[in-house]
Design a protein around this motif. Structure first.
Motif, PDB file in Angstrom:
ATOM      1  N   THR A   1       0.834  -1.294   0.080  1.00 15.54           N
ATOM      2  CA  THR A   1      -0.024  -0.047   0.007  1.00 15.54           C
ATOM      3  C   THR A   1       1.032   1.205   0.174  1.00 15.54           C
ATOM      4  O   THR A   1       0.252   2.462  -0.088  1.00 15.54           O
ATOM      5  CB  THR A   1      -0.928  -0.085   1.214  1.00 15.54           C
ATOM      6  N   GLY A   2       2.129   1.205   0.343  1.00 18.28           N
ATOM      7  CA  GLY A   2       3.004   2.430   0.250  1.00 18.28           C
ATOM      8  C   GLY A   2       3.450   2.905  -1.185  1.00 18.28           C
ATOM      9  O   GLY A   2       3.023   2.391  -2.194  1.00 18.28           O
ATOM     10  N   SER A   3       4.329   3.686  -1.167  1.00 17.78           N
ATOM     11  CA  SER A   3       4.797   4.414  -2.405  1.00 17.78           C
ATOM     12  C   SER A   3       5.454   3.641  -3.233  1.00 17.78           C
ATOM     13  O   SER A   3       5.211   3.404  -4.724  1.00 17.78           O
ATOM     14  CB  SER A   3       5.481   5.619  -1.992  1.00 17.78           C
ATOM     15  N   ILE A   4       6.398   2.801  -2.950  1.00 17.40           N
ATOM     16  CA  ILE A   4       7.143   1.778  -3.680  1.00 17.40           C
ATOM     17  C   ILE A   4       6.212   0.715  -4.035  1.00 17.40           C
ATOM     18  O   ILE A   4       6.323   0.010  -5.109  1.00 17.40           O
ATOM     19  CB  ILE A   4       8.379   1.083  -2.882  1.00 17.40           C
TER      20      ILE A   4
ATOM     21  N   HIS B   1       0.213  -2.869   6.556  1.00 18.93           N
ATOM     22  CA  HIS B   1       0.490  -2.693   8.217  1.00 18.93           C
ATOM     23  C   HIS B   1      -1.216  -2.935   8.562  1.00 18.93           C
ATOM     24  O   HIS B   1      -1.505  -4.172   8.863  1.00 18.93           O
ATOM     25  CB  HIS B   1       0.862  -1.609   8.376  1.00 18.93           C
TER      26      HIS B   1
ATOM     27  N   ALA C   1      14.141  -2.219  -1.253  1.00 19.17           N
ATOM     28  CA  ALA C   1      13.897  -1.043  -0.927  1.00 19.17           C
ATOM     29  C   ALA C   1      14.290  -0.776   0.406  1.00 19.17           C
ATOM     30  O   ALA C   1      14.419   0.313   0.825  1.00 19.17           O
ATOM     31  CB  ALA C   1      12.234  -0.710  -1.382  1.00 19.17           C
TER      32      ALA C   1
ATOM     33  N   GLU D   1      16.316   0.413   5.808  1.00 16.65           N
ATOM     34  CA  GLU D   1      16.648   0.303   7.240  1.00 16.65           C
ATOM     35  C   GLU D   1      16.882  -1.038   7.575  1.00 16.65           C
ATOM     36  O   GLU D   1      17.473  -1.275   8.670  1.00 16.65           O
ATOM     37  CB  GLU D   1      15.192   0.859   7.916  1.00 16.65           C
TER      38      GLU D   1
ATOM     39  N   ASP E   1      16.721   1.205  -4.066  1.00 17.13           N
ATOM     40  CA  ASP E   1      17.070   2.365  -3.681  1.00 17.13           C
ATOM     41  C   ASP E   1      17.706   3.225  -5.235  1.00 17.13           C
ATOM     42  O   ASP E   1      18.616   2.408  -5.660  1.00 17.13           O
ATOM     43  CB  ASP E   1      17.924   2.431  -2.697  1.00 17.13           C
TER      44      ASP E   1
ATOM     45  N   GLY F   1       6.766   8.063   0.683  1.00 20.99           N
ATOM     46  CA  GLY F   1       6.288   8.290   1.934  1.00 20.99           C
ATOM     47  C   GLY F   1       6.954   9.003   2.781  1.00 20.99           C
ATOM     48  O   GLY F   1       7.783   9.546   2.638  1.00 20.99           O
TER      49      GLY F   1
HETATM   50  P1  NAD Z   1       5.357   4.248   2.615  1.00 22.03           P
HETATM   51  O1  NAD Z   1       5.178   4.777   4.135  1.00 22.03           O
HETATM   52  O2  NAD Z   1       4.418   4.937   1.411  1.00 22.03           O
HETATM   53  O3  NAD Z   1       4.877   2.495   2.678  1.00 22.03           O
HETATM   54  C1  NAD Z   1       5.239   1.760   3.912  1.00 22.03           C
HETATM   55  C2  NAD Z   1       4.382   0.351   3.574  1.00 22.03           C
HETATM   56  O4  NAD Z   1       5.063  -0.202   4.573  1.00 22.03           O
HETATM   57  C3  NAD Z   1       3.020   0.301   3.695  1.00 22.03           C
HETATM   58  O5  NAD Z   1       2.677  -0.474   2.691  1.00 22.03           O
HETATM   59  C4  NAD Z   1       2.688   0.181   5.095  1.00 22.03           C
HETATM   60  O6  NAD Z   1       1.539  -0.486   5.193  1.00 22.03           O
HETATM   61  C5  NAD Z   1       3.981  -1.023   5.368  1.00 22.03           C
HETATM   62  N1  NAD Z   1       4.204  -1.073   6.721  1.00 22.03           N
HETATM   63  C6  NAD Z   1       4.389   0.129   7.648  1.00 22.03           C
HETATM   64  N2  NAD Z   1       4.781  -0.217   8.944  1.00 22.03           N
HETATM   65  C7  NAD Z   1       4.682  -1.616   8.928  1.00 22.03           C
HETATM   66  C8  NAD Z   1       4.702  -2.635   9.759  1.00 22.03           C
HETATM   67  N3  NAD Z   1       4.924  -2.214  11.127  1.00 22.03           N
HETATM   68  N4  NAD Z   1       4.328  -3.752   9.601  1.00 22.03           N
HETATM   69  C9  NAD Z   1       4.160  -4.260   8.374  1.00 22.03           C
HETATM   70  N5  NAD Z   1       4.017  -3.258   7.363  1.00 22.03           N
HETATM   71  C10 NAD Z   1       4.307  -2.039   7.381  1.00 22.03           C
HETATM   72  O7  NAD Z   1       6.774   4.121   2.459  1.00 22.03           O
HETATM   73  P2  NAD Z   1       7.797   3.959   0.927  1.00 22.03           P
HETATM   74  O8  NAD Z   1       8.113   5.658   0.607  1.00 22.03           O
HETATM   75  O9  NAD Z   1       7.297   3.273   0.047  1.00 22.03           O
HETATM   76  O10 NAD Z   1       9.146   3.260   1.683  1.00 22.03           O
HETATM   77  C11 NAD Z   1       9.208   2.048   1.727  1.00 22.03           C
HETATM   78  C12 NAD Z   1      10.752   1.663   1.961  1.00 22.03           C
HETATM   79  O11 NAD Z   1      11.384   2.026   0.662  1.00 22.03           O
HETATM   80  C13 NAD Z   1      11.269   2.770   2.963  1.00 22.03           C
HETATM   81  O12 NAD Z   1      12.191   1.814   3.524  1.00 22.03           O
HETATM   82  C14 NAD Z   1      12.139   3.795   2.188  1.00 22.03           C
HETATM   83  O13 NAD Z   1      13.179   4.046   2.583  1.00 22.03           O
HETATM   84  C15 NAD Z   1      12.357   2.744   0.765  1.00 22.03           C
HETATM   85  N6  NAD Z   1      12.449   3.764  -0.287  1.00 22.03           N
HETATM   86  C16 NAD Z   1      11.389   4.521  -0.797  1.00 22.03           C
HETATM   87  C17 NAD Z   1      11.615   5.132  -1.867  1.00 22.03           C
HETATM   88  C18 NAD Z   1      10.405   5.980  -2.456  1.00 22.03           C
HETATM   89  O14 NAD Z   1      10.445   6.625  -3.508  1.00 22.03           O
HETATM   90  N7  NAD Z   1       9.317   5.968  -1.731  1.00 22.03           N
HETATM   91  C19 NAD Z   1      12.684   5.370  -2.393  1.00 22.03           C
HETATM   92  C20 NAD Z   1      13.903   4.540  -1.992  1.00 22.03           C
HETATM   93  C21 NAD Z   1      13.952   3.982  -1.024  1.00 22.03           C
END
Ligand code: NAD
Ligand code: MG
Length: 401
Positions: free
Chosen positions: A15-18, A41, A127, A130, A154, A214
């Motif tokens: 459901t997140g951005s990636i 989540h 991705a 952490e 990344d 995100g």
């Molecule tokens: P986001 O906040 O948009 O999405 C996070 C996702 O993780 C959601 O689906 C959420 O439901 C899930 N989640 C959160 N907490 C949880 C938990 N306790 N248990 C299970 N699932 C859980 O984040 P994002 O921007 O998509 O980033 C995701 C990862 O990718 C991060 O580690 C970020 O550093 C990395 N990243 C993101 C980008 C980007 O462009 N968004 C680029 C490079 C790296």
């Protein structure tokens, strides 16, 4: 992988951005990939939409109550099985019939399922930086013994991966690599002095000029802590030290990183700032597939600028450079940062309080290099408690820095 069958994909953090960008790329190639499991989540509304649109075999909610709610809202004819709980994420990431796992949960919460994919020899699209940064040694060992194929998502690390010959990944020096140049956009506050950062709001911090991401990683980009995590990430992925990597601010985010060779050559990977490019490369490597990304128009980009990072205004990068050299330091830094960023987003801590909390945790939490998952979780937990105490102390002393 079974040669003639569709590759079965798990998307952790769908459901997140990636996660959403991954589903978009997968949906363009239904002749190659099948959606085995998507996880989230607790956001039932978003997950319901995804289940109805993509009809995965399984939908997993980390929160068991959210799973019950999702199951009750799905039409009875839905082919998707709903499961809840943390173990269900680990089971999905390690299932025998799964080929590819996209690790896109944000933060340390993603460590266990991501590690499970590594241990079970999956093609692991990483991705969730952490997880790698906190558990570096344990994570890389699991990848090696599990026989996983680790592909960086990344954008910077994906760029480095594209610029270093595949057969020497893990020992770039042997390929004549002299320096890796890690690019940074500088975030929304580039050019400001530290005094001008004291009162910035979460909305301003999350308004990244080039990328839509995100909220947690958006704040990390604004503090430059993200670049510190990426420095450690590159050290693990490419078996090098911080001395092998220079950080260069490049505000347009068109060059995603560069590699300089002994003979003076510099290779760079360019593209529009759209995460579907590294995601598509991770899915199809060593081949390439269409990603839905518009072609780069260099004439409209017009110019590419470069500058040095301002470590006085953004001390988080310097803190990370120091923490990398301390055993367990990046685990402490990451945990303290997660607590501090959550407090900032909740309005309980000022923006410049974030580096204050991290510096305090690095000074206060004694650590050695964690050699097991349990040791990593223990260190992470101690750093979180320390960071939380510091936030309370700052709130008492100054009203939140
Ligand atoms: P986001 O906040 O948009 O999405 C996070 C996702 O993780 C959601 O689906 C959420 O439901 C899930 N989640 C959160 N907490 C949880 C938990 N306790 N248990 C299970 N699932 C859980 O984040 P994002 O921007 O998509 O980033 C995701 C990862 O990718 C991060 O580690 C970020 O550093 C990395 N990243 C993101 C980008 C980007 O462009 N968004 C680029 C490079 C790296
Ligand atoms: Mg990045």
């Amino acid at each position: 992988m079974r040669a003639t069958e569709l590759q079965q994909v798990v998307v952790l953090g769908a459901t997140g951005s990636i996660g959403l960008s991954t589903l978009d790329v997968l949906n363009r190639h239904t002749d190659r990939f099948a959606l085995h499991t998507i996880t989230a989540h607790r956001s039932v509304k978003k997950m319901l939409e995804l289940v109805l649109t993509y009809q995965p075999v399984q939908a997993v909610m980390a929160c068991p109550n959210a799973a019950e709610e999702l199951a009750s809202q799905l039409p009875s004819e839905s082919p998707t099985r709903v499961i809840g709980g943390a173990q269900a994420l680990i089971d999905a990431a390690s299932a025998a019939d799964v080929d590819i796992v996209m690790a896109a949960i944000v933060g340390f919460a993603g460590l266990r399922p991501t590690l499970a994919a590594a241990e079970h020899g999956k093609r692991l699209l990483l991705a969730n930086k952490e997880a790698l940064v906190s558990a570096g040694r344990v994570f890389m060992e699991a990848t090696r013994t599990g026989g996983a194929t680790l592909l960086p998502i990344d954008s910077e690390h994906n760029a480095m991966f594209q610029c270093i010959p595949a057969n020497t990944q893990g020992r770039p020096q042997s390929a004549g690599v002299e320096k890796i140049l890690l690019t940074a956009s500088g975030g929304p506050f580039r050019g400001r002095r530290r005094m001008e950062l004291v009162n910035v709001t979460p909305e301003e911090a999350c308004a990244h000029p080039n990328w839509s991401m995100g909220r947690k990683i958006s704040v990390d980009s604004a503090t430059l802590l993200n670049k510190g995590l990426e420095l450690a990430e590159a050290c693990w992925l490419f078996d090098c030290t911080p001395n092998d990597i220079d950080v260069v601010v490049h505000p347009q985010s068109i060059i995603h990183s560069l590699v300089r060779y002994d003979d003076g050559s510099v290779l760079a990977q360019l593209g529009n700032p759209d995460m579907r490019t590294p995601i598509a490369y991770g899915l199809s490597w060593p081949e390439r597939i269409e990603a839905g990304v518009s072609p780069l128009d260099l004439v409209s980009v017009a110019k590419l600028d470069f500058e040095a990072p301002d470590l006085d205004a953004f001390p988080c990068l310097r803190l990370a450079q120091e923490a990398i050299t301390q055993p367990g330091g990046m685990c402490v830094l990451n945990a303290a940062n997660e607590i501090a960023v959550a407090a900032f987003l909740e309005g309980e801590l000022g923006f410049t309080g974030i580096d204050n909390v991290i510096a305090h945790a690095l000074e206060s939490v004694s650590s050695s290099e964690p050699e097991s998952l349990e040791a990593v979780e223990n260190l992470d937990g101690r750093a979180r408690v320390c960071a939380q105490e510091r936030i309370h102390q700052l709130a008492r002393d100054t009203g939140g820095v």
